[in-house]
Design an enzyme around this catalytic site. Sequence first.
Site, short mmCIF file in Angstrom:
data_model
loop_
_atom_site.label_atom_id
_atom_site.label_comp_id
_atom_site.label_asym_id
_atom_site.label_seq_id
_atom_site.Cartn_x
_atom_site.Cartn_y
_atom_site.Cartn_z
CE LYS A 66 13.90 -57.05 -48.78
NZ LYS A 66 12.87 -57.05 -47.76
N1 PMP Z 1 8.79 -52.89 -46.32
C1 PMP Z 1 9.58 -53.84 -45.79
C2 PMP Z 1 10.16 -53.61 -44.44
C3 PMP Z 1 9.83 -55.02 -46.48
O1 PMP Z 1 10.60 -55.97 -45.97
C4 PMP Z 1 9.24 -55.21 -47.77
C5 PMP Z 1 9.49 -56.48 -48.53
N2 PMP Z 1 10.65 -56.42 -49.28
C6 PMP Z 1 8.46 -54.17 -48.30
C7 PMP Z 1 8.25 -53.03 -47.54
C8 PMP Z 1 7.87 -54.27 -49.67
O2 PMP Z 1 8.88 -54.10 -50.62
P1 PMP Z 1 8.82 -54.80 -52.06
O3 PMP Z 1 7.53 -54.42 -52.65
O4 PMP Z 1 9.97 -54.25 -52.79
O5 PMP Z 1 8.90 -56.26 -51.81
#
Ligand code: PMP
Length: 306
Positions: A158
Amino acid sequence: MSDQYAYLRGEFVPLENASISIRTHAFLYGTAVFEGIKAYWLPESGQMGVFRMADHYKRLQQSSHILRLRSPIDADKMAELTIELIKRNQCQANTYIRPIVYKADLRIGPILTIANTQDDFCLFTVPMDGYLDTSKGLHVGVSSWRRLDDNAIPARAKVNGAYVNTALAKTDGHLAGFDDVVVLTNEGHVAEGSAMNLFLVRDNCLITSAITENILEGITRSTLIDLAQKELGLSVVTRPIDRTELYVADEAFFAGTATEVAPITKFDHRPVGDGNVGSISKQLQDLYSKAVHGLLPKYDRWVTRV
Ligand code: PMP
């Protein structure tokens, strides 16, 4: 002066004073990784419940590892600081928590390396509800932007700078009249939404892109896979998804920490199924809402009460 605090350079400081220099490596090159964690107000107990905090900090460690970031503190300490910040900020409403590990060196020349940098950790909170309107179905378009590739900027990490990809896709999607977008991989498979994972339902089977399809390995994605299999007895398949599978799905929804479970009722001006929010989407939305509010005793381990 607000009464809100942030954590920066090893201490809690008033949010207004939580600033970094314009010479910071992370500002110049996007060299930071982050998490988005949500804490819910639990009215029955008058507490906040932080959802899957340990899993978010585990992913932050993995993102850091990929980017050669070495946080001065470990995941347990990050969790401790998060609890302390929620207390200091006297949070009594749904809150989004943003921890960041970033390259903190002050750069005066254009020397760009991510080895042997000075890295730091910071943290702040903001009140958050309703990232997307989940009460009715969304109209989602396929973006003309492609998802970042694992061998360019890994989607599995991320990375702050990678959100340029999200911003381009989301903004152009909005300007074209869509509520949000689906982004394809360079091979033309469905990766995910602008900043959330995607699920389809076909013949009562839940389908979501495999982790090798340039997606972020979402924590909501994994939560919903568990709930669908264990609570609804559904089969879940993770595999590459073709673009036109969007058009023939019976149901579809986005999944993410901020997004929660957001049903999709139209892709590219074509109704999904009968055009209404589907029953599996509704059931998962309901189960997810119970899980994050600490109302599913079996999954109580996911909620840290503060
Ligand atoms: N994909 C991306 C690119 C994101 O930024 C997020 C948000 N964090 C998600 C998927 C979903 O991930 P999560 O369920 O861990 O928030």
